[in-house]
Design an enzyme around this catalytic site. Structure first.
Site, PDB file in Angstrom:
ATOM      1  N   HIS A 379       0.783  -1.249  -0.147  1.00 41.88           N
ATOM      2  CA  HIS A 379      -0.051  -0.117  -0.212  1.00 41.88           C
ATOM      3  C   HIS A 379       0.993   1.390  -0.148  1.00 41.88           C
ATOM      4  CE1 HIS A 379      -3.325  -2.762   0.910  1.00 41.88           C
ATOM      5  NE2 HIS A 379      -4.033  -1.931   0.579  1.00 41.88           N
ATOM      6  N   GLY A 380       1.978   1.265   0.478  1.00 39.66           N
ATOM      7  CA  GLY A 380       2.808   2.421   0.499  1.00 39.66           C
ATOM      8  C   GLY A 380       4.106   2.115   1.144  1.00 39.66           C
TER       9      GLY A 380
END
Lengths: 527, 367
Positions: A379-380
């Site tokens: 996701h990041g």
């Protein structure tokens, strides 16, 4: 280009005219789709189209090799003959800013044939197949790793060295994260993996494959489509009809409503909380967390609905990406309902590859934790995402250890005791989900601790946010409860025609008069 | 034929249902302000308030009546052109802030100013020539063509950040290569002809004064048309590629145009023998934060004693429970905002050289 922008409306209307005009010629229509997809993606930054092209060629050739077949000179020339001029056209006019993209793209096309030559001349049979597979995956992961995680790992390494008393100057690269890189990289990787696992045959049509990789409705934020499901749809004529048009329009409208009316309005409450977490009262903290819980759901599922709606209008069917996730009673049920295309990807290609639940209890826990940690990192590039993944891995393990799914499954929801048990399980799960979203949304662990501190401080529960939350969440809750009772996920054909007409009017008037001002990007564009 | 009629009837019913649904939706979930404005083409080439029109403005916050006198001024009586002896006359030129939209006549700026001056012992009457939508360029034409006939001692023009774009959009003036201001078009009458046709219908008037859906859609359409006009006429002067913002950066052609129009207006007023004052109303960002719209203007203009900004007064009065602008309509001044502005401007008027002529001792009945 955002789905919720006027620019996209104009773009889509122009594109639809050309698309309809070419509906008798499948290959021409695929070409129109590729051109439209590249315009759509290039609207952000045309330089990053080079990455899409490299990914496409890499997996096109890699897929052929991973199947055990030999990429022919014709395959290579077709791919290079189209791609190199495209790269030149994209980068040369703005060479001062685009030279890294040009150099990277040309380096790939210089080294790629060398790699193919070496594999073809020195390896045979299964080893050759494996080499193609590993090369393809390496290129994909290298692109993803460089653009998404280089600075993160550099900063983390520097921090780790500092804890041991070693001072090092971090080297930060001036890298812009290409929109949707995680989505299309995972999509192309699934193609090569499925071929390597002999679950599908490779395509020899570069045009069809390029259209599959770049299909604009789902290019930048999913659903992450498996080639086995989507690619064949590019290989046969599309069926366009009024029914598909109305169903697609309904899905798009519902997605747009979720994004612009619910998500963007709730974003104000969440932004206020996470922007000044240390000053929040209990009421502001709780409402801020609830707001983000629904913001991220409506933002992301809204995008998926819009993507599915657009695809349906164009004669394609994309997978359902969200199946009423906030009705889940256990973590495993949540992950079967939330971002289904990613969770099933992680299950099939990571969890199963690690051994899944085949090697005993402790190995299962290890595999669950590793899968969720990497899922969080997907996701990041931030430790808060890793913590979010770890938290979900942990609750998956705890629920599995306690056999909660099995216990709940045995409870009959038609009896009072069963109903109470299901309700309690749901309540616990939604609180856990919200806890996880707090880690996910917070910029730092300090912010997350401040938010939890505010919740537990029991300082002023009253706030205006409660009525705002109720106003925006109530319509969604009504629709989803009805869907849950009727066991119908597809909103486009749900309910009698008159009800759908009124619901469409409600959405249109809400979009006109209740939507948040401005065009706010989708949260998942950053992933 | 039968089938065709049935299709037409079905379509008409569906259309009526869609409209009814929208009206009910807005009243239940998103009440919209009903802020009609009746303007007509004036002989001097710009819009004026439709004489003798009376209409209601409603928002979830206010419910007021707007009464326009026979001369197109917001007032409950007509004024003789000749100024009464021993009294001072002030002419207001402005847009919806000065005309007092979303305010009753008693709470409008014009009335607050007049009341304040009378309380302080000045026999002053304030003539409100403001018209919703006017920029400085239209104020100039209104002064030349109309307001000067009423022999005002003082002309107060309103300044707001939106005037930058209003002046560019109207296309009444332009700055040519010689750097001088030149008339570009003799008229700017957007929508007046269409409105005149519509206003002849009682049904239209009823819809305009009662339908939230109609007002909301009209408002959205007007904003789109404004942006389009600005894009066509003011793009070269705008730093905002979307043309959505009213605030240009320093020293753009839009600023130069507005500066020249203000100076021209002042020249005209002073040449006619009147005093000139410009009053700024800041832009509301939220209840406690305002933004001044004078920053892009040259300091020589804004530091002149004739330029009065309410920015500091508003900032000092702002608070979490203080509403200086309406919040559920079109962000016009509240009764409190108008009172603060009236008190501020009165202070400046009272030191004007002409003020001594109308100073009285004791009390006089309000006109």
């Amino acid at each position: 280009m955002l789905f919720n922008s006027f620019t996209f409306l104009i773009f889509f209307l122009c594109f639809a005219c050309v698309y309809l005009a070419t509906h008798r010629w499948r290959r021409a229509q695929n070409f129109v789709l590729i051109a439209a997809s590249y315009i759509f993606y290039g609207w952000w930054d045309e330089r990053f189209l080079v990455l899409v092209i490299v990914s496409t060629v890499n997996d096109f050739i890699g897929g052929i090799g991973a199947s055990g077949q030999r990429p022919t000179r014709r395959d290579g020339l077709t791919a290079a003959g189209v791609s190199i001029p495209a790269i030149l056209a994209l980068t040369v006019p703005t060479i001062e800013q685009s030279w890294p993209a040009l150099v990277g793209g040309l380096a790939f096309f210089a080294l790629g044939p060398v790699a193919v030559y070496l594999i073809e001349h020195f390896l045979q049979g299964e080893a050759r197949r494996k080499a193609y597979f590993i090369s393809s995956i390496t290129v994909n992961l290298s692109i993803l790793g460089f653009f998404k995680y280089a600075n993160f790992f550099a900063a983390s390494l520097t921090g780790a060295l500092r804890t041991f008393g070693i001072e090092a100057e971090p080297i930060f690269l001036n890298i812009i994260l290409p929109v949707g890189i995680s989505f299309y990289t995972f999509q192309t990787m699934s193609y090569t993996i499925d071929i390597y696992r002999r679950q599908m045959e490779p395509t020899r049509s570069f045009l069809d494959f390029a259209a599959y990789v770049s299909f604009f409705p789902q290019l930048v934020a999913g659903p992450i489509e498996r080639a086995g499901h989507l690619l064949p749809q590019f290989q046969r004529p599309r069926h366009l009809s009024m029914d598909r048009l109305s169903e697609g329009a309904a899905l798009f409208l519902w997605g747009l409503y979720k994004k612009m009316v619910i998500a963007d309005n709730l974003a104000n409450i969440a932004d206020r909380l996470f922007g000044a977490a240390s000053e929040a009262t209990t009421g502001q903290a709780i409402t801020g967390i609830i707001a983000f819980t629904f913001q991220i759901y409506c933002d992301f599922s809204g995008y998926s609905d819009m993507a599915r709606g657009l695809a349906r209008v164009l004669g394609f069917d994309l997978m359902v990406n969200f199946n009423l996730p906030y009705f889940s009673r256990t973590p495993s049920e949540f992950w079967r309902r939330w971002h289904i295309s990613l969770s099933s990807w992680l299950r099939d290609y990571l969890y199963v590859s690690l051994g899944g639940n085949r090697h005993g209890r402790w190995m299962t826990y290890r595999n669950l934790m590793l899968t969720m940690l990497l899922g969080g990192l997907w996701h990041g590039a931030s430790w808060t995402f890793v913590a979010w993944g770890a938290f979900h891995g942990l609750i998956l393990c705890i629920y599995r250890a306690l056999d909660v799914d099995e216990v709940i499954g045995r409870m009959d929801p038609r009896r009072w005791s069963g109903m109470a048990c299901h309700a309690l399980a749901w309540l616990v799960m939604i609180v856990l989900v919200m806890f996880g979203w707090t880690l996910f949304r917070a910029r730092t662990f300090g912010d997350a601790i401040d938010v939890f501190g505010a919740v537990l401080s029991f300082d002023r529960l009253a706030t205006d946010n409660w009525s705002t939350l109720a106003f925006y969440i109530a319509p969604l809750a009504i629709v989803e409860v009805a869907q849950r009772i009727a066991q119908r996920v597809d909103i486009s054909t749900f309910g009698p025609r008159l009800l759908r007409f009124n619901a469409a009017l409600f959405c249109i008037y809400s979009l006109l008069f209740v939507s948040a001002p401005g065009e706010r990007e989708f949260i998942y564009f950053d992933f | 034929m039968n089938l065709k009629l049935r299709w037409i009837a079905r379509t008409a019913v569906a259309a009526a249902y869609v409209i009814l649904f929208g009206e009910v939706f807005l009243r239940l979930f998103a009440p919209q302000p009903i802020l009609p404005r009746y303007v007509t083409a004036a002989p001097w080439g710009v819009r004026m308030n439709t004489p003798n029109s009376v209409y209601r403005q409603w928002t979830p916050e206010v419910d007021v009546q707007i009464r326009i006198n026979g001369q197109g001024l917001r007032a409950d009586h007509d004024f003789p052109e000749a100024k009464p002896p021993h009294s001072c006359r002030i002419a207001l030129l402005g847009d919806s802030y000065f005309i007092g939209f979303e305010s009753s006549l008693e709470n409008s700026f014009a009335q607050r100013l007049e009341d304040r001056l009378r309380q302080d012992g000045y026999d002053a009457e304030v003539l409100n020539f403001a018209v919703s939508g006017h920029g400085t360029a239209e104020m100039l034409l209104t002064f030349d063509g109309y307001a000067r006939k009423f022999e005002p001692d003082l002309v107060i023009a309103q300044w707001h950040r939106s005037d930058f774009s209003d002046n560019a959009r109207s296309g009444l003036f332009q700055i040519k290569e010689d750097g001088e201001l030149h008339p570009l078009s003799p008229t700017y009458l957007p929508g007046t002809r269409l409105q005149a046709i519509f206003l002849s219908s009682a049904a239209y008037r009823w819809v305009a004064e009662n339908s939230q859906l109609y007002n909301a859609l009209r408002d959205k359409t007007a904003r789109m048309v404004k942006r389009l006009l600005l894009a066509i006429r003011g793009r070269s002067g705008s730093t905002d590629p979307e043309g959505e913002s009213d605030a240009p950066s320093l020293l753009t052609p839009q600023v130069a145009l507005s500066t020249a129009i203000i100076q021209e207006l002042r020249r005209h007023v002073e040449a006619a023998g009147h005093r000139f004052m410009m009053v700024e109303i800041p832009q509301r960002l939220n209840r406690q934060t305002f933004e001044s719209g004078v920053l892009p203007l040259p300091a020589a203009l804004t530091r002149d004693p004739a330029f009065v900004s309410s920015f500091i007064v508003f900032n000092a009065a702002a608070g979490p429970d203080t509403k200086l602008f309406t919040e559920k309509g079109n962000f016009h001044l509240t009764a409190l905002g108008n009172r603060l502005l009236g008190d501020l401007v009165a202070k400046h008027v009272e030191v004007e050289p002409f003020a001594g002529r109308c100073k009285f001792h004791g009390t006089r009945a309000k006109r």
